[in-house]
Design a protein around this motif. Sequence first.
Motif, PDB file in Angstrom:
ATOM      1  N   ALA A  37      -7.445  -2.109   7.456  1.00  0.00           N
ATOM      2  CA  ALA A  37      -8.961  -3.452   6.639  1.00  0.00           C
ATOM      3  C   ALA A  37      -8.230  -4.370   5.997  1.00  0.00           C
ATOM      4  CB  ALA A  37      -9.563  -1.849   6.315  1.00  0.00           C
ATOM      5  N   TRP A  38      -7.576  -4.264   5.695  1.00  0.00           N
ATOM      6  CA  TRP A  38      -6.530  -5.555   4.297  1.00  0.00           C
ATOM      7  C   TRP A  38      -6.259  -6.524   5.331  1.00  0.00           C
ATOM      8  CZ3 TRP A  38      -2.462  -8.503   3.644  1.00  0.00           C
ATOM      9  CH2 TRP A  38      -2.280  -9.558   2.670  1.00  0.00           C
TER      10      TRP A  38
ATOM     11  N   GLY B 169      -2.857   4.057   0.299  1.00  0.00           N
ATOM     12  CA  GLY B 169      -3.913   4.574   1.189  1.00  0.00           C
ATOM     13  C   GLY B 169      -3.119   4.394   2.276  1.00  0.00           C
TER      14      GLY B 169
ATOM     15  N   GLU C 190      -4.054   2.899   8.090  1.00  0.00           N
ATOM     16  CA  GLU C 190      -5.696   2.224   8.553  1.00  0.00           C
ATOM     17  C   GLU C 190      -6.012   1.514   7.106  1.00  0.00           C
ATOM     18  OE1 GLU C 190      -4.961   4.434   8.325  1.00  0.00           O
ATOM     19  OE2 GLU C 190      -4.705   5.377  10.693  1.00  0.00           O
ATOM     20  N   THR C 191      -5.681   1.447   5.800  1.00  0.00           N
ATOM     21  CA  THR C 191      -5.802   0.607   4.883  1.00  0.00           C
ATOM     22  C   THR C 191      -5.429  -0.722   5.307  1.00  0.00           C
ATOM     23  OG1 THR C 191      -6.580   2.909   3.260  1.00  0.00           O
ATOM     24  CG2 THR C 191      -5.324   0.701   2.651  1.00  0.00           C
TER      25      THR C 191
ATOM     26  N   ALA D 274      -2.457  -1.199  -3.791  1.00  0.00           N
ATOM     27  CA  ALA D 274      -3.266  -0.237  -3.152  1.00  0.00           C
ATOM     28  C   ALA D 274      -2.834   0.603  -3.164  1.00  0.00           C
ATOM     29  CB  ALA D 274      -4.479  -0.824  -2.074  1.00  0.00           C
TER      30      ALA D 274
ATOM     31  N   ILE E  56       0.623  -1.263  -0.063  1.00  0.00           N
ATOM     32  CA  ILE E  56       0.120   0.334  -0.075  1.00  0.00           C
ATOM     33  C   ILE E  56       0.699   1.008  -0.186  1.00  0.00           C
ATOM     34  CG2 ILE E  56      -1.873   1.053   1.522  1.00  0.00           C
ATOM     35  CD1 ILE E  56      -2.828  -1.793   2.225  1.00  0.00           C
TER      36      ILE E  56
END
Length: 327
Positions: A251-252, A244, A247-248, A242, A138
């Motif tokens: 979430a993943w 982000g 936090e991203t 991705a 990310i």
Amino acid sequence: MSLDADALVDRRRLRRKLTFWRVAAVLVAVAGVAVAGSALRDRPELGFGDGSQIARIAIRGVIRNDQERVEALEKLAKSRAAKAVVVHIDSPGGTTAGSEQLHTALRRLAEKKPTVIVVDGMAASGGYIAAMAGEHIIAQGNSIVGSIGVMFQYPNVADLLKTLGVRMEEVKSSPLKAAPNGFEPTSPEARAAIAALVADSYDWFRGMVRERRGIDGELLARVTDGRVFTGRQGIELKLVDALGTEETAIAWLAKAKGIDPKLPVKDWELKARIGDLSFLHLAAASVLDAVGLGGLARTLAETGTIQSFERLNLDGLLALWHPAAAD
């Protein structure tokens, strides 16, 4: 007069004894703190407590061989508390060997625990080698990724020495021994030998991109020409999964790996060196001050911050993004 002299001698003796015992007490205290700190440093779950958590580690600055970091990652892989790992990377790369060592250590970690990479500022060259160790990359939209390539740099001062009237003499076993030599023009044979070295490491780097990122053909040729890309460009080129932030990443981990997103995220220090602890610095300064070396203590305190900066002392093949300085 005799009594006064005797009293003065006794007073000096008492003062020397008092100083000795003060120094001894401080030394014992420092030794005790060092032992305790070393024991804490060796605990694989330092900073984690007893509950389940997500580990956060950071790869910053120039990458070189670092066995302490490898050992810390091995301890993290064995930690029962850490259920997953978020790796923050902000690095322009470093030595090819150091980047390979770090990649291998992170791959071993990823085999034990779900591992996601977050590119903060950049993951360029050797930094991207480290990033490819994770299962998911990310980056922010304006992060820098790529710089896939290898270089070998060395200064050549032959013309300068010629101007100064200085000539370096040497006797060596073969023409390619200690080549290239910055004191003389690089021979075609030496240049070819170094080029072969660079090509071999570059093929290894490209192979890693092909395997870890699933890139081949024309796209592989495009992303491995040495240039850097933004995070947004990296999405299109399959260098990034991705856009982000942390936090991203969490979430993943929750969606792809079933990790509870409510778990606390705790920092895992890859380098909890006992000498880096401020209370030891204070204790050492106290010892020096007690024996009359307060000036040295102040000097060490002033230069301690200088020593904390990384020294760019890199030898051998480099996987490093090093843009030219602005005029």
